[in-house]
Design an enzyme around this catalytic site. Sequence first.
Site, short mmCIF file in Angstrom:
data_model
loop_
_atom_site.label_atom_id
_atom_site.label_comp_id
_atom_site.label_asym_id
_atom_site.label_seq_id
_atom_site.Cartn_x
_atom_site.Cartn_y
_atom_site.Cartn_z
N THR A 50 0.83 -1.21 0.00
CA THR A 50 0.00 0.00 0.00
C THR A 50 0.86 1.26 0.00
O THR A 50 0.44 2.31 -0.47
CB THR A 50 -0.94 -0.01 1.22
OG1 THR A 50 -1.75 -1.19 1.18
CG2 THR A 50 -1.85 1.20 1.25
N TYR A 137 4.56 -12.33 5.44
CA TYR A 137 3.52 -11.71 4.61
C TYR A 137 3.12 -12.75 3.58
O TYR A 137 3.81 -12.94 2.59
CB TYR A 137 4.08 -10.45 3.97
CG TYR A 137 3.10 -9.56 3.24
CD1 TYR A 137 1.74 -9.82 3.19
CD2 TYR A 137 3.56 -8.41 2.59
CE1 TYR A 137 0.87 -8.98 2.52
CE2 TYR A 137 2.70 -7.56 1.91
CZ TYR A 137 1.37 -7.84 1.88
OH TYR A 137 0.51 -7.00 1.20
N LYS A 165 0.98 -11.65 8.42
CA LYS A 165 -0.08 -10.92 7.74
C LYS A 165 -0.70 -11.89 6.75
O LYS A 165 -0.08 -12.29 5.77
CB LYS A 165 0.45 -9.68 7.01
CG LYS A 165 -0.65 -8.90 6.30
CD LYS A 165 -0.12 -7.67 5.56
CE LYS A 165 -1.26 -6.95 4.86
NZ LYS A 165 -0.79 -5.77 4.09
N ILE A 205 -3.87 -5.84 9.58
CA ILE A 205 -3.13 -4.79 8.88
C ILE A 205 -4.04 -4.40 7.72
O ILE A 205 -4.14 -5.12 6.72
CB ILE A 205 -1.76 -5.26 8.39
CG1 ILE A 205 -0.89 -5.72 9.57
CG2 ILE A 205 -1.05 -4.16 7.62
CD1 ILE A 205 0.45 -6.31 9.18
#
Length: 297
Positions: A50, A137, A165, A205
């Site tokens: 992001t 992740y 995540k 998140i």
Amino acid sequence: MQSHQSPIQGVWVPLVTPFSGGAVDGGALRRLVRHYAAAGVDGLVVCGSTGEAAALDDAEQLAVLDAVLTEAGALPVIMGLAGNHQGHVLQRLAAFGTRPLAGILAPAPYYVRPGQEGAAAYFRCLADASRFPLVLYDIPYRTGATLDTSTLLALAAHPNIAAIKDCGGALDKTIALIADGNMNVLAGEDLQSLTVLCLGGAGMIAAAAHIRPDLFVAMHRAVRAQQLDQARKLFHALVPVIQLTFAEPNPGPVKAQLGRQGLLSAELRQPMPRASEVLAARLDAAVTGLNRLYPGQ
């Protein structure tokens, strides 16, 4: 609730990187940090997907990190670390090691598709070398690498791997990781945030939390207090905003809305496109409706 011995839990915002005239806008970046700290979020993630990290060179990433850390004070900060050249990744990890971080967020090496053994060895290498806890992740649609449940469970036993995540898109994997309890599971898909919390996950998140962070914080706190009716009410109110936030490539819609809120310019770096005017207007209308239900910011 899951609470592996790590401060990496609660609501974390994967911070966008503001630009102005092609350069990082440090003033807007610091303004964002103050805004999210005031909203009560539990931490910030810098230079994730992001944050358009792929469009930032090494020096820019360090500059963004330092600006955030300067403003964040006691608010924990995690730094993103993505790449497919292991030597270069380790060099960057060493540079990050001189900063006061809460953790490192690392996906599997993209494009390479190293398989289970190669991915596990890569994560162990980073965890061994890092001064800070590693947050895995799991995001196969960006990396091209699917991590099996058995691989993640084995990695969870590493003493310096603290959390994940979870963007893996497999509920059975999420359940297994939460039940295992060796690392905190944070929702990485915003529409799965309430599900993960109610299953016992540690937090989220959430890119959409840029828009009304206070309501994501309130939802998390409601689940922790076993006020599930209130948590569901908040979540269903947030769903239209979440859906529109990801209706076009992220972070275009988020930046469009933050631009309308006066927090930054909606500028992105190519090849990331700006949100269409149609979507930006729809998202603005959804946020206006949300603000009527829950007046706040």
